[in-house]
Motif scaffolding. Structure first.
Motif, PDB file in Angstrom:
ATOM      1  N   THR A  75      -2.712  11.888  -7.056  1.00 21.84           N
ATOM      2  CA  THR A  75      -4.169  11.696  -7.169  1.00 21.84           C
ATOM      3  C   THR A  75      -4.876  11.853  -5.826  1.00 21.84           C
ATOM      4  O   THR A  75      -6.104  11.840  -5.777  1.00 21.84           O
TER       5      THR A  75
ATOM      6  N   SER B 219       0.833  -1.204   0.000  1.00 20.40           N
ATOM      7  CA  SER B 219       0.000   0.000   0.000  1.00 20.40           C
ATOM      8  C   SER B 219       0.864   1.249   0.000  1.00 20.40           C
ATOM      9  O   SER B 219       2.012   1.225   0.441  1.00 20.40           O
TER      10      SER B 219
ATOM     11  N   SER C  34     -10.380   7.021  -1.279  1.00 18.72           N
ATOM     12  CA  SER C  34     -10.238   8.467  -1.128  1.00 18.72           C
ATOM     13  C   SER C  34     -10.200   8.779   0.357  1.00 18.72           C
ATOM     14  O   SER C  34     -11.138   8.425   1.080  1.00 18.72           O
TER      15      SER C  34
ATOM     16  N   LEU D 164      -5.035   9.587  -3.523  1.00 19.33           N
ATOM     17  CA  LEU D 164      -5.725   8.332  -3.266  1.00 19.33           C
ATOM     18  C   LEU D 164      -4.793   7.386  -2.517  1.00 19.33           C
ATOM     19  O   LEU D 164      -3.571   7.432  -2.687  1.00 19.33           O
TER      20      LEU D 164
ATOM     21  N   ASP E 155      -6.590  -4.549  -6.890  1.00 19.60           N
ATOM     22  CA  ASP E 155      -6.157  -3.180  -6.570  1.00 19.60           C
ATOM     23  C   ASP E 155      -7.364  -2.435  -6.028  1.00 19.60           C
ATOM     24  O   ASP E 155      -8.413  -2.435  -6.659  1.00 19.60           O
TER      25      ASP E 155
ATOM     26  N   LEU F  94      -8.544   1.382  -4.555  1.00 18.64           N
ATOM     27  CA  LEU F  94      -8.213   2.786  -4.352  1.00 18.64           C
ATOM     28  C   LEU F  94      -9.242   3.395  -3.413  1.00 18.64           C
ATOM     29  O   LEU F  94     -10.455   3.244  -3.621  1.00 18.64           O
TER      30      LEU F  94
ATOM     31  N   THR G 214      -2.624  -2.873  -3.087  1.00 18.24           N
ATOM     32  CA  THR G 214      -2.468  -3.889  -4.116  1.00 18.24           C
ATOM     33  C   THR G 214      -2.272  -5.229  -3.441  1.00 18.24           C
ATOM     34  O   THR G 214      -1.422  -5.380  -2.564  1.00 18.24           O
TER      35      THR G 214
ATOM     36  N   SER H 243      -3.665   3.611  -2.214  1.00 20.65           N
ATOM     37  CA  SER H 243      -3.676   2.438  -3.086  1.00 20.65           C
ATOM     38  C   SER H 243      -3.285   1.192  -2.303  1.00 20.65           C
ATOM     39  O   SER H 243      -2.264   1.178  -1.615  1.00 20.65           O
TER      40      SER H 243
ATOM     41  N   ASN I  50     -13.029   4.306  -3.867  1.00 15.95           N
ATOM     42  CA  ASN I  50     -12.980   4.962  -5.165  1.00 15.95           C
ATOM     43  C   ASN I  50     -13.158   3.933  -6.274  1.00 15.95           C
ATOM     44  O   ASN I  50     -14.021   4.090  -7.132  1.00 15.95           O
ATOM     45  N   SER I  51     -12.338   2.865  -6.249  1.00 16.72           N
ATOM     46  CA  SER I  51     -12.445   1.836  -7.283  1.00 16.72           C
ATOM     47  C   SER I  51     -11.769   0.546  -6.851  1.00 16.72           C
ATOM     48  O   SER I  51     -10.941   0.532  -5.935  1.00 16.72           O
TER      49      SER I  51
ATOM     50  N   ASP J 164      -0.808   7.906  -2.980  1.00 12.52           N
ATOM     51  CA  ASP J 164      -0.414   8.556  -4.226  1.00 12.52           C
ATOM     52  C   ASP J 164      -0.702  10.046  -4.074  1.00 12.52           C
ATOM     53  O   ASP J 164      -1.857  10.472  -4.105  1.00 12.52           O
TER      54      ASP J 164
END
Length: 197
Positions: A111, A105, A135, A113, A131, A133, A117, A115, A144-145, A108
């Motif tokens: 962005t 992790s 916020s 965000l 992955d 993401l 993985t 992350s 987020n995604s 970022d």
């Protein structure tokens, strides 16, 4: 006395939180780590997204792309649920996931965000990568995604699945069929319930 107590307490807490134990299996001594992994509950995040869509009267659009042609139409909530179920893989079961996947992790800064993985060294079929993401928010982080990759198949062919979920907006599922006898075939399904960028 206080000067000695605080450093001693700190060292004790570090060892208490991260301890290892030895096990004897088949005559061999194995060092095991007892630290509890706190992986993100990916399956629960996806179930919450699905439940949110199910609870609202939304127009659900499905786009199917195959052989260079796009077909689209409105779908019902049960059809949405059936398509979304592909994201809820058994490999996301927390005990299996924590045992077979490693987490990396980072934040970022470009962005803003966070992350996460998750990847596995397993070379067989199944889930390969996740992955997530988030916020950062006040008090809690917001999804987020989610992006996932999996491989399935048999001795004659394999299917690579690449799936992405944009929280509160849409999901995409791309299947790439590889067969030794013919060319690669791709099929993509996109489901949208909020088309804002």
């Amino acid at each position: 006395m206080k000067r000695l107590f605080i450093p001693t307490l700190s060292v004790f807490l570090i060892y208490a939180c991260h301890s290892s134990q030895t096990e004897t299996v088949a005559g061999k001594t194995i060092q095991t780590d007892t630290t509890k992994k706190n992986y993100l509950p990916v399956a629960d995040l996806l179930k919450a997204e699905i439940a949110a869509v199910d609870s609202l009267p939304l127009r659900l659009m499905k786009y199917s792309i195959a052989n260079g042609k796009t077909d689209s139409g409105i779908i019902t909530t049960p059809v949405f649920d059936k398509l979304a179920r592909e994201f809820l893989m058994s490999d996301l079961d927390s005990s299996y996931f924590e045992k077979n996947f490693e987490e990396n992790s980072f934040v970022d800064r470009s962005t803003n965000l966070i992350s996460f993985t998750y990847s596995t060294r397993d070379t067989g079929y199944g889930l390969k990568r996740v992955d997530v993401l988030l916020s950062p928010g006040a008090g809690s982080d917001k999804l987020n995604s989610i992006y996932m990759e999996a491989i399935s198949g048999n001795k004659d062919s394999s299917v690579i699945s690449k799936m992405s979920w944009k929280a509160g907006r849409n999901f995409r599922i791309l299947h790439i069929l590889n067969s030794g006898k013919s060319r690669e075939i791709t099929n993509q399904t996109i489901v949208v319930w909020d088309s804002r960028d």
